[in-house]
Design a protein around this motif. Structure first.
Motif, PDB file in Angstrom:
ATOM      1  N   ASP A   1     -22.017  34.707   6.570  1.00 22.64           N
ATOM      2  CA  ASP A   1     -20.736  34.014   6.543  1.00 22.64           C
ATOM      3  C   ASP A   1     -20.569  33.309   5.216  1.00 22.64           C
ATOM      4  N   ASN A   2     -19.353  33.356   4.735  1.00 21.68           N
ATOM      5  CA  ASN A   2     -19.002  32.678   3.489  1.00 21.68           C
ATOM      6  C   ASN A   2     -19.900  33.076   2.318  1.00 21.68           C
ATOM      7  N   GLY A   3     -20.100  34.344   2.177  1.00 22.11           N
ATOM      8  CA  GLY A   3     -20.840  34.802   1.023  1.00 22.11           C
ATOM      9  C   GLY A   3     -22.295  34.417   1.036  1.00 22.11           C
ATOM     10  N   ALA A   4     -22.845  34.205   2.179  1.00 21.38           N
ATOM     11  CA  ALA A   4     -24.237  33.799   2.236  1.00 21.38           C
ATOM     12  C   ALA A   4     -25.040  34.756   3.091  1.00 21.38           C
TER      13      ALA A   4
ATOM     14  N   ARG B   1     -14.728  31.246 -16.717  1.00 23.61           N
ATOM     15  CA  ARG B   1     -15.654  30.119 -16.505  1.00 23.61           C
ATOM     16  C   ARG B   1     -16.531  30.351 -15.283  1.00 23.61           C
TER      17      ARG B   1
ATOM     18  N   ARG C   1     -19.784  34.242  -5.648  1.00 22.45           N
ATOM     19  CA  ARG C   1     -20.864  34.705  -6.533  1.00 22.45           C
ATOM     20  C   ARG C   1     -21.633  35.891  -5.985  1.00 22.45           C
ATOM     21  N   ARG C   2     -21.712  35.980  -4.697  1.00 24.94           N
ATOM     22  CA  ARG C   2     -22.544  37.030  -4.117  1.00 24.94           C
ATOM     23  C   ARG C   2     -21.663  38.103  -3.506  1.00 24.94           C
TER      24      ARG C   2
ATOM     25  N   ASN D   1     -12.210  30.643  -4.786  1.00 33.84           N
ATOM     26  CA  ASN D   1     -12.173  29.213  -4.446  1.00 33.84           C
ATOM     27  C   ASN D   1     -11.457  28.423  -5.527  1.00 33.84           C
TER      28      ASN D   1
ATOM     29  N   ALA E   1     -11.422  24.476  -6.728  1.00 35.11           N
ATOM     30  CA  ALA E   1     -12.097  23.189  -6.502  1.00 35.11           C
ATOM     31  C   ALA E   1     -11.130  22.158  -5.929  1.00 35.11           C
ATOM     32  N   GLY E   2     -11.587  21.459  -4.933  1.00 32.18           N
ATOM     33  CA  GLY E   2     -10.770  20.417  -4.332  1.00 32.18           C
ATOM     34  C   GLY E   2      -9.817  20.910  -3.270  1.00 32.18           C
ATOM     35  N   GLU E   3      -9.819  22.216  -3.029  1.00 36.69           N
ATOM     36  CA  GLU E   3      -8.932  22.758  -2.001  1.00 36.69           C
ATOM     37  C   GLU E   3      -9.748  23.304  -0.837  1.00 36.69           C
ATOM     38  N   ASP E   4      -9.140  23.254   0.341  1.00 34.54           N
ATOM     39  CA  ASP E   4      -9.821  23.743   1.541  1.00 34.54           C
ATOM     40  C   ASP E   4      -9.739  25.261   1.674  1.00 34.54           C
TER      41      ASP E   4
ATOM     42  N   LEU F   1      -9.131  29.483   0.975  1.00 32.42           N
ATOM     43  CA  LEU F   1      -9.926  30.546   0.363  1.00 32.42           C
ATOM     44  C   LEU F   1      -9.016  31.732   0.073  1.00 32.42           C
TER      45      LEU F   1
END
Lengths: 202, 269
Positions: free
Chosen positions: B62-65, B136, B142-143, B167, B169-172, B174
């Motif tokens: 889940d979530n790239g993990a 950047r 990443r995965r 993603n 940054a600072g936002e919920d 996806l």
């Protein structure tokens, strides 16, 4: 407050980069190490958003669960995991505040906190906690009068101790924007707090 | 100023220990649930890939993990525990559901996105996307743990692609960027996503045809190269499979997507 006073083991050999990589790989032990290292920081971070120690403790716990849920995105900015953790915890605290506000007004909430403090707490400690919460509630109320982006930057830099660069990474804006917004929001907040003091002294 | 007025405290030892125990119990339970879920999903994906060379969509972890532990034997559909075996000679072009069960189990033990013939290609897709759209490396997942493939490593691919979370940054929310390389425009799933495509002049070398499409906040490009290979990229502020909240937007334009799709390094394994 110094890192050591917050329970951060700075001498630990494991860098945040390594912890982030292990977390991304789904290592539960890394999650435990991150908790040990940063629980107090996240606890205080959540207090600065919620103005309630008990709510902050719940939010801190929820934030670490969320960290595990989104572990695939873990990243250490400039070798520090904290900015990313703050990003996750910030979302959790916002949600926690929203649901809390739906249920109760701030005054009632403070009253509940007062009643909810553990009975075996020393009276001074209880008074200290309640005093903390009142002071924090005033600050939070003033900060909430600032535009949302300014609130975030002010809290991340002035309260949470992130560098301009780290705050820029967390929010996703250029460093120059962080500088200008921070300057503007500090000035505005000083005005708001000053006005608040005047009203209280009338 | 007010920076000094902000109270700070440590968690009590009791609260720290209790919360830690709760956390570790919760994530251990989560890990167990994830692994129970992996086996049937992986097996189903293999079956889908084998039957008719269709599009096998696997979202593992889940979530790239993804689960990064050493490979374990998988119990596929309750049919026993897999053991290493020699690979049977692949039969291409006439693959049916009669594929030997052992082969299916072996394939399930090595998810397609981790196959040595596939993983480097998927990683190179991500690298190209990062180079053009996220220099950047701050937004793209990443995965690579998601794959859309037509074909198989043994018999070759008609198409290969992946979806990566985006993603902010600072936002919920996806978002998602999907990339797909296919042997022809006709085989492109990205191409099939939209009914109407508009041709654009790209002026880029090696590009025979460049098209764009979109609806709402979604935007897509489809570049057909002079060697016939088609590269499609779809950017969607909402990763519909994995989130209910969209991101506020992307930092790139549709022109950037065209330039990305035209990158000559996109290739099939």
């Amino acid at each position: 407050m110094k890192a050591s006073e917050l329970g951060i083991r700075e001498s630990d050999g494991v860098t945040d980069d390594v912890l982030a990589a292990r977390l991304r790989a789904g290592d539960p032990e890394a999650m435990g190490e991150i908790y040990d290292r940063y629980a107090d920081r996240i606890y205080n971070f959540c207090f600065r958003r919620t103005a309630s120690w008990s709510v902050a403790e719940d939010a801190m716990a929820a934030a670490f669960l969320e960290v595990w849920r989104v572990r695939g995105r873990a990243v250490a900015y400039d070798g520090e995991l904290l900015p990313w953790l703050y990003g996750v915890a910030g979302n959790v605290c916002r949600n926690s505040l929203r649901s809390q506000r739906r249920q109760t007004a701030l005054g009632a909430k403070l009253h509940l906190v007062e009643g909810g403090v553990h009975e075996d707490d020393h009276a001074d400690a209880v008074a200290g906690r309640v005093d903390d919460e009142r002071r924090m509630a005033e600050l939070v109320a003033a900060v909430e009068q600032l535009p949302e982006p300014d609130q975030q930057i002010l809290m991340l830099v002035a309260w949470d101790g992130l560098t301009y660069q780290q705050a820029a990474e967390v929010i996703g804006v250029p460093v120059g924007t962080v500088r200008s917004r921070l300057s503007r929001s500090r000035t505005r907040l000083a005005e708001l707090m000053s006005r608040s003091d005047e009203e209280r002294n009338r | 100023m007010m920076d000094q007025q902000i109270p700070e405290r440590r968690l009590s030892d009791e609260a720290r220990a209790r919360r830690r125990t709760e956390l570790m119990e919760a994530i251990t339970a989560d890990d167990t649930r994830t692994r129970r879920w992996l086996a049937p999903v992986a097996a189903a994906a293999v079956v889908a890939g084998l039957v008719g060379g269709g599009y096998a969509v696997t979202r593992l972890g889940d979530n790239g993990a993804p689960d990064q532990r050493p490979e374990r034997s998988l119990d596929v559909a309750g049919s026993g525990t897999a053991t290493p075996s020699t690979q049977p000679t692949p039969v291409c072009g006439d693959i049916t559901a009669e594929e030997p069960e052992q082969s299916m189990r072996d394939r399930a033990a090595t998810p397609l996105w981790r196959d040595p013939a596939v993983a480097p290609s998927l990683q190179s897709y991500r690298d190209i996307l990062v180079r053009h759209l996220d220099p950047r490396d701050a937004h793209l997942e990443r995965r690579v743990t998601n794959i859309q493939a037509g074909g198989s490593p043994e018999c070759g691919f008609d198409s290969l692609g992946t979806k990566l979370g985006w993603n902010v940054a600072g936002e919920d929310g996806l978002g998602m960027v999907q990339v797909e390389v296919s042997t022809s425009r006709r085989d492109s799933q990205v191409g099939m996503t939209f009914d109407v495509w508009d041709g654009v002049h790209s002026g880029l070398p090696g590009v025979e045809r460049a098209e764009v499409a979109g609806d709402g906040d979604r935007m897509a490009v489809l570049v057909t190269r002079s060697d016939g290979l088609a590269v499609g990229i779809l950017a969607d502020p909402l990763f519909g499979n994995n989130a209910v909240t969209p991101v506020s937007g992307f930092e790139f334009t549709i022109h950037d997507l065209v330039a990305t799709a035209a990158d000559p390094e996109f290739a099939l394994p």
